[in-house]
Design an enzyme around this catalytic site. Structure first.
Site, mmCIF file in Angstrom:
data_model
loop_
_atom_site.group_PDB
_atom_site.id
_atom_site.type_symbol
_atom_site.label_atom_id
_atom_site.label_comp_id
_atom_site.label_asym_id
_atom_site.label_seq_id
_atom_site.Cartn_x
_atom_site.Cartn_y
_atom_site.Cartn_z
ATOM 1 N N GLU A 1 -2.903 7.750 -3.883
ATOM 2 C CA GLU A 1 -3.361 7.131 -5.116
ATOM 3 C C GLU A 1 -4.721 7.690 -5.561
ATOM 4 O O GLU A 1 -5.594 7.842 -4.697
ATOM 5 C CB GLU A 1 -3.489 5.628 -4.832
ATOM 6 N N HIS B 1 -0.946 0.340 -9.972
ATOM 7 C CA HIS B 1 -1.595 -0.622 -9.069
ATOM 8 C C HIS B 1 -2.141 -1.836 -9.844
ATOM 9 O O HIS B 1 -3.348 -2.094 -9.831
ATOM 10 C CB HIS B 1 -2.706 0.067 -8.262
ATOM 11 N N ARG C 1 0.867 -1.183 0.000
ATOM 12 C CA ARG C 1 0.000 0.000 0.000
ATOM 13 C C ARG C 1 0.900 1.228 0.000
ATOM 14 O O ARG C 1 1.938 1.256 0.688
ATOM 15 C CB ARG C 1 -0.917 0.012 1.229
#
Ligand code: GLV
Length: 328
Positions: free
Chosen positions: A267, A285, A238
């Site tokens: 993000e 991602h 993450r």
């Protein structure tokens, strides 16, 4: 089966079919993140929501949806959902563990190798018409085989990353705050070390921790100062595990040599300074994004949703306390 399911973004075909065959299902037809007000409105009358990590399911949203029984998140991570609030309010939360382990480990290695051997820069070089002749010193990178990889977080994915290092004849060290059985470490050919030792020993560092208060900005100025100047950092976990501004400072100052990122602190925004650097490989991602694995994730989420609707215990329940006092 009675009850309604809402799917916040389209699933892969077979999983959408499975839901349609078994229950009343509606969904966002467009693969875009629903604005919060729209999400709230669409979930007002549904029993189960099938969500993605772009949907923020926080306490306020849950409080406004008293009829909601379960949220089936199509991801192994669930930091987009306030689990404590969901548990308090009796909403079951499920995830999709296991099926993406090997695919994510493959991608951590993809980033590691791309950064070490400057593959993305090389591609840009060729496309820009700069490849005029073979050159002894052209795009020199660094070896991977025989080096040391440090795995931070030694759960399923960390172990799968470690196993792959064997083929490269590497030393594998790992750090995990939770005890890891000696047999698990031995099977992966890895040695447990302290966090600081890992930083000092590793040529490559790959992150596989969940995001939480203990891992937020685990990689900050202090951590970068302890790493080798030749080290490459890879993150498929993450984004906020890394302080992106500190990473940019470390790369610019040569405190570490390179990085490969699949996830970002804010993000989908990427720190602008990172976008201008050649010694970092950036991906949007996609670590679990193989066709096979994404389908398995969708099917798993669909099965979790159907189990919740059916009054069965969802196979991948993240907050089992809710099951004891279930509302279905
Ligand atoms: C992807 O990041 C996931 O958590 O599945």
């Amino acid at each position: 089966m009675s009850g309604k399911v809402y799917v916040t973004r389209p699933l892969l075909g077979e999983a959408a079919d499975l839901l349609r065959q078994r229950t009343s299902v509606e969904g966002n037809e467009v693969d875009e993140v629903l604005p919060r007000a729209v999400l709230l409105d669409r979930l007002k009358t549904v029993d189960v929501a099938v969500t993605q990590l772009t949907d923020t399911i926080d306490a306020d949203l849950l409080a406004a949806l008293p009829q909601l029984k379960a949220v089936a998140n199509v991801a192994v991570g669930f930091n987009n959902i306030d689990i404590d609030a969901a548990t308090r309010m009796g909403v079951m939360i499920t995830n999709t563990p296991g099926v993406l382990t090997e695919t994510t480990a493959d991608f951590a290695w993809t980033l590691l190798m791309a950064a070490a051997r400057r593959v993305v820069e090389a591609d840009r070089y060729v496309r820009a018409g700069k490849f005029k002749a073979w050159g002894l010193q052209m795009l020199l990178g660094q070896d991977i085989h025989g080096k040391t990889i440090g795995v931070v977080g030694f759960g399923r994915i960390g172990q799968a990353v470690a196993r792959r290092a064997r083929g490269f004849g590497m030393r594998v060290v790992f750090f995990d705050p939770f005890p890891v059985p000696a047999a698990v470490a031995a099977e992966a050919g890895a040695e447990a070390v302290s966090f600081d030792s890992l930083l000092g020993l590793s040529d490559f560092v790959s992150l596989h921790v969940p995001l939480g208060p203990d891992t937020h900005h685990l990689f900050n100025d202090a951590a970068f100062a302890k790493m080798k100047p030749t080290a490459v950092l890879v993150n498929t976990s993450r984004g906020p595990v890394i302080d992106e501004k500190a990473l940019a400072r470390a790369l610019r100052a040569g405190r570490i040599a390179g990085a490969g990122l699949d996830v970002y602190e804010h993000e989908p925004a990427v720190a602008p300074e990172l976008l201008t650097m050649d010694n970092i490989v950036l991906a949007p991602h996609i670590a679990s994004a193989s066709r096979e694995t994404r389908l398995k994730m969708c099917l798993m989420a669909a099965e979790n949703a159907l189990a919740a609707l059916d009054g069965r215990r969802p196979p991948n329940l993240v907050n089992p306390d809710v099951w004891e006092r279930r509302r279905i």
